[in-house]
Design an enzyme around this catalytic site. Structure first.
Site, PDB file in Angstrom:
ATOM      1  N   HIS A   1      -1.762   1.410  -9.371  1.00  0.00           N
ATOM      2  CA  HIS A   1      -2.569   0.082  -8.912  1.00  0.00           C
ATOM      3  C   HIS A   1      -3.218  -0.714  -9.773  1.00  0.00           C
ATOM      4  O   HIS A   1      -4.158  -0.506  -9.594  1.00  0.00           O
ATOM      5  CB  HIS A   1      -3.589   1.129  -8.201  1.00  0.00           C
ATOM      6  CG  HIS A   1      -3.883   0.071  -6.972  1.00  0.00           C
ATOM      7  ND1 HIS A   1      -4.054   0.497  -5.206  1.00  0.00           N
ATOM      8  CD2 HIS A   1      -3.819  -1.111  -6.437  1.00  0.00           C
ATOM      9  CE1 HIS A   1      -4.361  -0.160  -4.339  1.00  0.00           C
ATOM     10  NE2 HIS A   1      -4.014  -1.208  -5.444  1.00  0.00           N
TER      11      HIS A   1
ATOM     12  N   ARG B   1       0.809  -0.935  -0.032  1.00  0.00           N
ATOM     13  CA  ARG B   1       0.215   0.098  -0.257  1.00  0.00           C
ATOM     14  C   ARG B   1       0.768   1.495  -0.147  1.00  0.00           C
ATOM     15  O   ARG B   1       1.672   1.145   0.711  1.00  0.00           O
ATOM     16  CB  ARG B   1      -1.101  -0.327   1.061  1.00  0.00           C
ATOM     17  CG  ARG B   1      -1.777  -0.814   1.040  1.00  0.00           C
ATOM     18  CD  ARG B   1      -2.992  -0.377   0.839  1.00  0.00           C
ATOM     19  NE  ARG B   1      -4.178  -1.589   0.595  1.00  0.00           N
ATOM     20  CZ  ARG B   1      -4.333  -2.345  -0.645  1.00  0.00           C
ATOM     21  NH1 ARG B   1      -3.861  -2.361  -1.553  1.00  0.00           N
ATOM     22  NH2 ARG B   1      -5.559  -2.866  -0.801  1.00  0.00           N
TER      23      ARG B   1
END
Ligand code: GLV
Length: 308
Positions: A271, A223
């Site tokens: 992402h 993350r």
């Protein structure tokens, strides 16, 4: 038994047809058409609506459509609501692909060769054999293990780090905060696949990056909040770190003037590491719903106190 999906429309339709076809006893609804909220027992989503437990008073389980569950505020959910992360084999496969692409690109010095091409230079850099390349994986859950299994086939010198001790074939494992510096000191390429928790937020910071060998490279598939962005820039600009491949950022997308966009030492992707696909995730989700219906423990259930 009613299951509500709060996902994008295309994937919602795909989930609905899979259930209609293979588990017609489960009534699938697609947000925002929730019907009578009292009937909903299960919710599958990436982002639950605010005050979900008030909105859905009989909710028993939330299934994340993601591998990570850091986006959920677990403290707001009553204990009766179980939270389950997505263990879609398709996610593991996609993460393995991305990890191998990035490790191999860095191992074979692609960032430097691509820069050379733009300058019309034909220079051969010193050769490093795979067994001389030390690749360290942070996070030894199902994704970290799948990545190590595949990296092993290339013959890299593999290291692994996790919160608690693990034994993995042909991987030198380290555990806990005490062994973190020792682990980092042996990572020419460091790959982050940790869950984001209170303990791992900001774990890639000035001091941990400084513990890497000079010229090390970083891949972040965890993350954005694992990384202190300013500290990475400092480590790249000082030449301590050679390159970073980042698929996750604190703000996605980053601001137009964010330095990561144009930094020569950074490759950025939006992402795309993995995305749950209903086709591969359906069986896992259905099996967990059946387990719950039979009072069995669901696979991938989150331990509230640990956050993963
Ligand atoms: C994506 O980042 C996921 O957690 O599945």
């Amino acid at each position: 038994m009613t299951l509500l999906f709060k996902v994008d429309n295309d994937r919602g339709q795909a989930w609905k047809s899979l259930f209609q076809c293979h588990a017609p006893d489960i009534d699938v609804r697609l947000w925002p058409d929730i019907g009578n909220p009292e009937e909903i027992r299960y919710l599958a989503t990436w982002q639950p609506p605010p005050d979900v437990h008030l909105l859905l008073p009989n909710l028993q389980a939330i299934f994340a459509t993601s591998a990570g569950v850091d986006q959920f505020d677990l403290s707001c959910l009553p204990p009766r609501v179980e939270v389950v992360r997505m263990l879609d084999p398709g996610i593991a496969q996609a993460i393995v692909e991305y990890a191998c692409f990035a490790v191999l690109a860095l191992h074979r010095k692609m960032p430097g060769y691509l820069a050379q091409q733009r300058q019309q230079q034909w220079n051969v850099q010193p050769w490093v054999a795979a067994h001389q390349q030390r690749v360290g994986v942070m996070g030894l859950g199902n994704l970290g293990m799948a990545v190590l299994d595949r990296l092993r086939t290339f013959g890299f010198s593999l290291k692994g780090w996790a919160r608690s001790a693990k034994q993995i074939d042909a991987v030198e494992c380290f555990a806990g905060t005490e062994q973190l510096p020792q682990f980092l000191g042996q990572c020419d390429i460091l790959l982050c696949l940790l869950p984001l928790t209170r303990d791992t937020r900001g774990i890639l910071n000035a001091s941990t990056l400084a513990a890497l060998p000079r010229g090390a490279k970083l891949i972040n598939l965890g993350r954005g909040a694992h990384l202190v962005e300013a500290d990475l820039l400092q480590a790249l600009d000082s030449g301590h770190l050679e390159h970073a491949v980042l698929d996750v950022l604190n703000d996605e997308p980053p601001a137009a003037d964010h330095r990561f966009w144009l930094h020569p030492g950074i490759w950025l992707t939006p992402h795309i590491g993995a995305m749950t696909q209903p086709e591969t995730a359906f069986e896992v989700l259905l099996a967990n719903i059946r387990r719950h219906q039979q009072g069995e423990t669901m696979i991938g259930r989150i331990e509230r106190t640990m956050g993963y």
